[in-house]
Design a protein around this motif. Structure first.
Motif, PDB file in Angstrom:
ATOM      1  N   VAL A   5       6.790   0.793  -5.531  1.00  0.00           N
ATOM      2  CA  VAL A   5       5.521   0.270  -5.034  1.00  0.00           C
ATOM      3  C   VAL A   5       5.448   0.525  -3.528  1.00  0.00           C
ATOM      4  O   VAL A   5       6.439   0.902  -2.889  1.00  0.00           O
ATOM      5  N   TRP A   6       4.262   0.289  -2.975  1.00  0.00           N
ATOM      6  CA  TRP A   6       4.068   0.489  -1.540  1.00  0.00           C
ATOM      7  C   TRP A   6       5.055  -0.352  -0.744  1.00  0.00           C
ATOM      8  O   TRP A   6       5.219  -1.549  -0.993  1.00  0.00           O
ATOM      9  N   ASP A   7       5.702   0.284   0.217  1.00  0.00           N
ATOM     10  CA  ASP A   7       6.695  -0.367   1.070  1.00  0.00           C
ATOM     11  C   ASP A   7       6.047  -0.637   2.426  1.00  0.00           C
ATOM     12  O   ASP A   7       5.872   0.283   3.234  1.00  0.00           O
ATOM     13  N   SER A   8       5.683  -1.888   2.682  1.00  0.00           N
ATOM     14  CA  SER A   8       4.955  -2.227   3.907  1.00  0.00           C
ATOM     15  C   SER A   8       5.795  -1.974   5.158  1.00  0.00           C
ATOM     16  O   SER A   8       5.266  -1.588   6.209  1.00  0.00           O
ATOM     17  N   VAL A   9       7.109  -2.166   5.066  1.00  0.00           N
ATOM     18  CA  VAL A   9       7.969  -1.951   6.225  1.00  0.00           C
ATOM     19  C   VAL A   9       8.085  -0.461   6.537  1.00  0.00           C
ATOM     20  O   VAL A   9       7.999  -0.051   7.693  1.00  0.00           O
ATOM     21  N   ALA A  10       8.260   0.365   5.519  1.00  0.00           N
ATOM     22  CA  ALA A  10       8.321   1.815   5.733  1.00  0.00           C
ATOM     23  C   ALA A  10       6.993   2.324   6.282  1.00  0.00           C
ATOM     24  O   ALA A  10       6.955   3.190   7.166  1.00  0.00           O
ATOM     25  N   ASP A  11       5.892   1.788   5.769  1.00  0.00           N
ATOM     26  CA  ASP A  11       4.567   2.183   6.254  1.00  0.00           C
ATOM     27  C   ASP A  11       4.425   1.831   7.735  1.00  0.00           C
ATOM     28  O   ASP A  11       3.945   2.643   8.538  1.00  0.00           O
ATOM     29  N   MET A  12       4.850   0.635   8.100  1.00  0.00           N
ATOM     30  CA  MET A  12       4.737   0.203   9.483  1.00  0.00           C
ATOM     31  C   MET A  12       5.605   1.053  10.401  1.00  0.00           C
ATOM     32  O   MET A  12       5.195   1.395  11.521  1.00  0.00           O
ATOM     33  N   ARG A  13       6.786   1.434   9.942  1.00  0.00           N
ATOM     34  CA  ARG A  13       7.650   2.274  10.761  1.00  0.00           C
ATOM     35  C   ARG A  13       7.020   3.636  10.994  1.00  0.00           C
ATOM     36  O   ARG A  13       7.090   4.178  12.105  1.00  0.00           O
ATOM     37  N   LEU A  14       6.393   4.198   9.954  1.00  0.00           N
ATOM     38  CA  LEU A  14       5.726   5.486  10.117  1.00  0.00           C
ATOM     39  C   LEU A  14       4.557   5.374  11.078  1.00  0.00           C
ATOM     40  O   LEU A  14       4.425   6.177  12.016  1.00  0.00           O
ATOM     41  N   ARG A  54      -0.323  -5.952  18.877  1.00  0.00           N
ATOM     42  CA  ARG A  54      -0.238  -4.600  18.312  1.00  0.00           C
ATOM     43  C   ARG A  54       0.687  -4.562  17.095  1.00  0.00           C
ATOM     44  O   ARG A  54       0.465  -3.767  16.182  1.00  0.00           O
ATOM     45  N   THR A  55       1.715  -5.428  17.062  1.00  0.00           N
ATOM     46  CA  THR A  55       2.555  -5.494  15.865  1.00  0.00           C
ATOM     47  C   THR A  55       1.729  -5.939  14.667  1.00  0.00           C
ATOM     48  O   THR A  55       1.810  -5.349  13.583  1.00  0.00           O
ATOM     49  N   LEU A  56       0.915  -6.962  14.863  1.00  0.00           N
ATOM     50  CA  LEU A  56       0.057  -7.442  13.786  1.00  0.00           C
ATOM     51  C   LEU A  56      -0.989  -6.399  13.406  1.00  0.00           C
ATOM     52  O   LEU A  56      -1.265  -6.180  12.214  1.00  0.00           O
ATOM     53  N   GLY A  57      -1.570  -5.730  14.416  1.00  0.00           N
ATOM     54  CA  GLY A  57      -2.565  -4.698  14.132  1.00  0.00           C
ATOM     55  C   GLY A  57      -1.987  -3.549  13.331  1.00  0.00           C
ATOM     56  O   GLY A  57      -2.632  -3.027  12.416  1.00  0.00           O
ATOM     57  N   THR A  58      -0.769  -3.142  13.668  1.00  0.00           N
ATOM     58  CA  THR A  58      -0.123  -2.048  12.956  1.00  0.00           C
ATOM     59  C   THR A  58       0.199  -2.452  11.524  1.00  0.00           C
ATOM     60  O   THR A  58      -0.005  -1.679  10.584  1.00  0.00           O
ATOM     61  N   LEU A  59       0.692  -3.674  11.338  1.00  0.00           N
ATOM     62  CA  LEU A  59       0.989  -4.163   9.992  1.00  0.00           C
ATOM     63  C   LEU A  59      -0.285  -4.291   9.167  1.00  0.00           C
ATOM     64  O   LEU A  59      -0.349  -3.834   8.011  1.00  0.00           O
ATOM     65  N   PHE A  60      -1.321  -4.884   9.747  1.00  0.00           N
ATOM     66  CA  PHE A  60      -2.573  -5.081   9.021  1.00  0.00           C
ATOM     67  C   PHE A  60      -3.252  -3.762   8.676  1.00  0.00           C
ATOM     68  O   PHE A  60      -3.957  -3.668   7.667  1.00  0.00           O
ATOM     69  N   ASP A  88       3.393   4.019  19.105  1.00  0.00           N
ATOM     70  CA  ASP A  88       4.299   4.107  20.259  1.00  0.00           C
ATOM     71  C   ASP A  88       3.919   5.260  21.182  1.00  0.00           C
ATOM     72  O   ASP A  88       4.097   5.179  22.402  1.00  0.00           O
ATOM     73  N   THR A  89       3.386   6.330  20.608  1.00  0.00           N
ATOM     74  CA  THR A  89       2.941   7.457  21.430  1.00  0.00           C
ATOM     75  C   THR A  89       1.727   7.071  22.269  1.00  0.00           C
ATOM     76  O   THR A  89       1.673   7.338  23.472  1.00  0.00           O
ATOM     77  N   TYR A  90       0.737   6.430  21.659  1.00  0.00           N
ATOM     78  CA  TYR A  90      -0.449   6.024  22.417  1.00  0.00           C
ATOM     79  C   TYR A  90      -0.070   5.073  23.548  1.00  0.00           C
ATOM     80  O   TYR A  90      -0.614   5.146  24.655  1.00  0.00           O
ATOM     81  N   LEU A  91       0.876   4.178  23.248  1.00  0.00           N
ATOM     82  CA  LEU A  91       1.275   3.180  24.247  1.00  0.00           C
ATOM     83  C   LEU A  91       1.998   3.790  25.434  1.00  0.00           C
ATOM     84  O   LEU A  91       2.129   3.142  26.479  1.00  0.00           O
ATOM     85  N   LYS A  92       2.447   5.026  25.303  1.00  0.00           N
ATOM     86  CA  LYS A  92       3.049   5.683  26.460  1.00  0.00           C
ATOM     87  C   LYS A  92       2.030   5.845  27.578  1.00  0.00           C
ATOM     88  O   LYS A  92       2.390   5.886  28.765  1.00  0.00           O
ATOM     89  N   LEU A  93       0.751   5.947  27.224  1.00  0.00           N
ATOM     90  CA  LEU A  93      -0.298   5.989  28.248  1.00  0.00           C
ATOM     91  C   LEU A  93      -0.346   4.672  29.017  1.00  0.00           C
ATOM     92  O   LEU A  93      -0.613   4.644  30.217  1.00  0.00           O
ATOM     93  N   TRP A  94      -0.089   3.572  28.345  1.00  0.00           N
ATOM     94  CA  TRP A  94      -0.104   2.242  28.942  1.00  0.00           C
ATOM     95  C   TRP A  94       1.169   1.977  29.737  1.00  0.00           C
ATOM     96  O   TRP A  94       1.122   1.447  30.846  1.00  0.00           O
ATOM     97  N   TYR A  95       2.319   2.370  29.166  1.00  0.00           N
ATOM     98  CA  TYR A  95       3.605   2.040  29.783  1.00  0.00           C
ATOM     99  C   TYR A  95       4.142   3.118  30.718  1.00  0.00           C
ATOM    100  O   TYR A  95       5.147   2.885  31.393  1.00  0.00           O
ATOM    101  N   ALA A  96       3.517   4.270  30.785  1.00  0.00           N
ATOM    102  CA  ALA A  96       3.942   5.281  31.752  1.00  0.00           C
ATOM    103  C   ALA A  96       3.911   4.679  33.153  1.00  0.00           C
ATOM    104  O   ALA A  96       3.028   3.872  33.489  1.00  0.00           O
ATOM    105  N   ALA A  97       4.872   5.077  33.978  1.00  0.00           N
ATOM    106  CA  ALA A  97       4.903   4.558  35.344  1.00  0.00           C
ATOM    107  C   ALA A  97       3.675   4.993  36.134  1.00  0.00           C
ATOM    108  O   ALA A  97       3.218   4.284  37.032  1.00  0.00           O
ATOM    109  N   LYS A  98       3.125   6.142  35.775  1.00  0.00           N
ATOM    110  CA  LYS A  98       2.018   6.720  36.539  1.00  0.00           C
ATOM    111  C   LYS A  98       0.669   6.366  35.905  1.00  0.00           C
ATOM    112  O   LYS A  98       0.571   6.199  34.685  1.00  0.00           O
ATOM    113  N   PRO A  99      -0.372   6.275  36.708  1.00  0.00           N
ATOM    114  CA  PRO A  99      -1.692   5.963  36.168  1.00  0.00           C
ATOM    115  C   PRO A  99      -2.169   7.032  35.185  1.00  0.00           C
ATOM    116  O   PRO A  99      -1.880   8.223  35.342  1.00  0.00           O
ATOM    117  N   THR A 100      -2.912   6.572  34.175  1.00  0.00           N
ATOM    118  CA  THR A 100      -3.474   7.485  33.177  1.00  0.00           C
ATOM    119  C   THR A 100      -4.979   7.275  33.107  1.00  0.00           C
ATOM    120  O   THR A 100      -5.458   6.140  33.027  1.00  0.00           O
TER     121      THR A 100
END
Length: 282
Positions: free
Chosen positions: A82-91, A233-239, A97-109
């Protein structure tokens, strides 16, 4: 296969240019990986002070490529598990995490947006520090009607509670001028001036010492962190995974398999009369 993006550097500004114009720069695993690398390289380059994210073609980003993503979900039916919610969330977290690099990069984006910037495209672009929009840009999260939730959860932090609810509980499209008026983006400029305007702002920032830029960005971002950005964002990704596996989400995937993605999306949006279902007279 051509590269999903390209980069160029001038006057202390690293431009990261989405370059899948024929596909409206829709998000794929290949684009995710290329964007992650490009942000990391720009953040590590001492000659770069500011990053500018922009795109080629008629749209900035029309969301996830629904061809590969619906096919991926459709294949779940042939699995013994059946659907694995944890595996889905990890994918999905590999994209988030890539999008958030724009937020967490030391330099302005800075993001310069034209045309469609919807669904997963907003998950990406709202992580940038500043968004400048052309007057032909359109924002929105139509998957909130069925099959998704915003993963990076930036809507409330930019709009406040009521305005975020107003647009997420309907999925309504947001024209660029409205987006600027309500604070979803910084400003709206004529389409022909977008790149010059955004690059000029980036160059102006690049005149400030790098350590000052980093301190000021951290200072401005900290209130969102204190408000619980990480848990949101954890909740958003899970939902988002849950929304894709509700009865309505599964029906959407089945309809896409039967009639094609365009038809399934049209049937979702026709009652609202916006996005691709907008009457042509408008």
């Amino acid at each position: 296969m051509s590269a999903p993006l390209r980069t160029e550097t001038s006057d202390g500004v690293r431009s990261i240019v989405l370059s899948r114009p024929d596909e409206y720069n829709t998000i794929t695993p290949q684009l995710r990986d290329a964007l992650s690398t490009a942000i990391d390289e720009a953040d590590a380059d001492p000659d770069v002070r500011v990053m500018l994210l922009r795109a080629e073609g008629p749209a900035f980003c029309a969301g996830y490529g629904l061809d590969w993503s619906t096919e991926l979900q459709a294949r779940e039916h042939s699995s013994d598990r059946v659907w694995d919610s944890v595996a889905d969330m990890r994918l999905l977290s590999t994209f988030v995490d890539t999008y958030l690099k724009l937020w967490y990069a030391a330099k302005p984006t800075i993001a310069a947006v034209h045309g469609w910037c919807i669904a997963g495209g907003t998950d990406m672009v709202l992580c940038a520090d500043i968004v400048v929009a052309a007057d032909n840009a359109v924002f929105g999260y139509p998957p909130s009607r069925v099959w998704g939730t915003p993963t990076t959860a930036m809507w409330v932090y930019r709009l406040g509670f009521e305005r975020a609810k107003r647009y997420l509980l309907t999925g309504d499209e947001i024209p660029a001028r409205t987006a600027a008026d309500i604070g979803l983006v910084l400003e709206c400029v004529p389409q022909e001036q977008l790149l010059d305007h955004a690059f000029g702002l980036a160059k102006r920032m690049a005149m400030v010492p790098a350590n000052q830029l980093q301190m000021l960005k951290l200072l401005c971002n900290q209130p969102a962190e204190n408000m619980g950005l990480a848990s949101s964002r954890t909740l958003g990704t899970l939902f988002d995974g849950v929304a894709r596996h509700t009865q309505e989400g599964r029906d959407f995937v089945r309809r896409a398999s039967e009639a094609g993605i365009r038809q399934a999306v049209r049937e979702r949006d026709d009652p609202f009369g916006d996005y691709g279902s907008r009457p042509r007279a408008q």
